[in-house]
Design a protein around this motif. Structure first.
Motif, short mmCIF file in Angstrom:
data_model
loop_
_atom_site.label_atom_id
_atom_site.label_comp_id
_atom_site.label_asym_id
_atom_site.label_seq_id
_atom_site.Cartn_x
_atom_site.Cartn_y
_atom_site.Cartn_z
N SER A 87 67.08 -74.58 -44.85
CA SER A 87 67.23 -75.80 -45.71
C SER A 87 66.01 -75.80 -46.06
O SER A 87 65.98 -76.13 -47.70
CB SER A 87 67.26 -77.25 -44.13
OG SER A 87 68.52 -76.94 -43.52
N LEU A 88 64.95 -75.25 -46.15
CA LEU A 88 63.71 -76.20 -46.77
C LEU A 88 62.53 -74.01 -46.90
O LEU A 88 62.00 -74.18 -47.47
CB LEU A 88 62.50 -76.41 -45.77
CG LEU A 88 62.93 -78.22 -45.22
CD1 LEU A 88 63.43 -78.28 -44.93
CD2 LEU A 88 61.49 -79.15 -45.37
N LYS B 290 55.20 -71.53 -46.26
CA LYS B 290 55.45 -73.29 -45.11
C LYS B 290 55.86 -73.08 -43.73
O LYS B 290 56.37 -71.55 -43.76
CB LYS B 290 56.41 -73.49 -46.58
CG LYS B 290 56.67 -73.70 -47.64
CD LYS B 290 58.54 -73.11 -48.13
CE LYS B 290 58.45 -75.30 -47.91
NZ LYS B 290 59.69 -75.46 -49.00
N ILE B 291 55.11 -73.48 -42.86
CA ILE B 291 55.24 -73.47 -41.71
C ILE B 291 55.46 -74.14 -40.98
O ILE B 291 54.76 -75.68 -41.04
CB ILE B 291 53.95 -72.69 -40.53
CG1 ILE B 291 53.42 -71.69 -41.73
CG2 ILE B 291 54.35 -73.12 -39.45
CD1 ILE B 291 52.00 -71.03 -41.16
N ALA B 292 56.81 -73.98 -39.98
CA ALA B 292 56.73 -75.08 -39.70
C ALA B 292 56.07 -75.18 -37.55
O ALA B 292 56.79 -74.54 -37.54
CB ALA B 292 58.82 -76.14 -39.50
N VAL B 293 56.32 -77.01 -37.55
CA VAL B 293 55.96 -76.08 -35.78
C VAL B 293 57.11 -77.26 -35.70
O VAL B 293 57.84 -78.41 -35.29
CB VAL B 293 54.30 -76.95 -35.56
CG1 VAL B 293 54.19 -77.03 -33.88
CG2 VAL B 293 53.61 -76.35 -36.31
N MET B 294 57.89 -76.86 -34.45
CA MET B 294 58.49 -77.91 -33.01
C MET B 294 57.88 -77.22 -31.60
O MET B 294 57.63 -77.02 -31.21
CB MET B 294 59.91 -76.89 -33.58
CG MET B 294 60.88 -77.43 -32.63
SD MET B 294 63.15 -77.15 -32.44
CE MET B 294 63.22 -75.02 -32.51
N GLY B 295 57.64 -78.58 -31.44
CA GLY B 295 57.12 -78.92 -29.95
C GLY B 295 57.85 -79.12 -29.22
O GLY B 295 59.42 -79.93 -29.66
N SER C 168 48.32 -72.99 -45.66
CA SER C 168 49.82 -73.41 -45.85
C SER C 168 50.35 -73.85 -45.71
O SER C 168 49.68 -75.22 -45.30
CB SER C 168 50.49 -72.59 -44.34
OG SER C 168 49.99 -71.09 -43.93
N GLU C 169 51.40 -75.05 -45.88
CA GLU C 169 51.79 -76.42 -45.85
C GLU C 169 52.73 -76.50 -45.50
O GLU C 169 53.71 -75.80 -43.91
CB GLU C 169 53.00 -76.35 -47.60
CG GLU C 169 53.70 -77.84 -47.33
CD GLU C 169 54.71 -78.01 -48.28
OE1 GLU C 169 55.65 -79.58 -48.99
OE2 GLU C 169 55.07 -76.73 -48.61
N LEU C 170 52.43 -77.42 -43.54
CA LEU C 170 52.97 -77.12 -43.00
C LEU C 170 53.71 -78.63 -42.67
O LEU C 170 53.63 -79.86 -42.79
CB LEU C 170 51.47 -78.31 -41.68
CG LEU C 170 50.46 -77.10 -41.60
CD1 LEU C 170 49.60 -77.17 -40.78
CD2 LEU C 170 51.16 -75.63 -40.44
N PHE C 171 55.04 -78.51 -41.75
CA PHE C 171 56.06 -79.60 -41.39
C PHE C 171 55.74 -79.82 -39.47
O PHE C 171 55.36 -78.59 -38.99
CB PHE C 171 57.56 -78.37 -42.13
CG PHE C 171 57.74 -78.52 -43.16
CD1 PHE C 171 57.89 -79.56 -43.76
CD2 PHE C 171 56.34 -77.69 -43.95
CE1 PHE C 171 57.93 -79.31 -45.86
CE2 PHE C 171 57.37 -76.93 -45.48
CZ PHE C 171 57.34 -78.14 -45.80
#
Length: 193
Positions: free
Chosen positions: A31-32, A6-11, A102-105
């Motif tokens: 949290s995730l 699980k990967i999150a991107v913060m721009g 990957s699941e993207l957030f």
């Protein structure tokens, strides 16, 4: 579909990165149960008329300094190599190709969440990512049935604009930024008159 991670991107502009940005990444990870958070500095946000004060390389250097203690945080230079403005949908497609298993957030504040329908090709973006939304100005996000989302707790009161203004007016005490970043700012005479 079974995802490997699980990967999150913060721009953002990250002009400069402050402790709140890092705390937000930590909150999202916890949290995730994320495997990775990618900080994605933009060349020029389509939501802001003002160009960043620090150039792309300087903002990337500050991000590297601010996140050096966290091996699960990655800094991406992808948007800074493209002509402005930076659109999230293009970046999401890039990461989808780079991390196909990957699941993207996508991490955004409630201020942007409230106007998410105005984003470029938002339907395409919504098919690729799940939004991680955090409160802004004490206002909790509300459900938008058009998009997959998770709401996370976050109450760090800091803004890059205030940091820049305080540095410009020589108010250095209690700035919410990493000491290594502050040292870099002084050494490179950033944000001063």
């Amino acid at each position: 579909m079974n995802y490997d991670e699980k990967i999150a991107v913060m721009g953002g502009s990250f002009d400069p990165v402050h402790l709140g940005h890092v705390q937000l990444a930590i909150n999202a990870k916890n949290s995730l149960n994320l495997d990775k958070v990618i900080f994605l500095p933009c060349q020029q946000s389509p939501h802001k008329s003002i160009k960043p004060s620090a150039d792309s390389n300087q903002r990337i250097e500050m991000l590297i300094l601010a996140t050096s203690d966290y091996d699960w945080i990655e800094i991406s230079e992808w948007e800074t190599k493209l002509p402005p403005p930076s659109y999230s949908v293009n970046s999401a497609k890039h990461f989808q190709k780079k991390y196909p298993k990957s699941e993207l957030f996508w991490i955004i504040g409630n201020d942007q969440w409230k106007k998410i329908n105005t984003w470029k090709k938002i339907d395409d973006l919504g098919k690729i990512v799940t939004f991680i939304v955090f409160p802004r100005d004490g206002e909790e996000p509300k459900l938008n049935p058009d998009f997959k989302s998770h709401f996370i707790h976050y109450n760090f009161n800091a803004s890059s604009t205030e940091v820049r203004q305080n540095i410009e007016t020589n108010k250095h005490a209690g700035l919410p930024i990493d000491p290594k970043v502050l040292k870099y700012i002084y050494e490179n005479s950033l944000y001063s008159c």
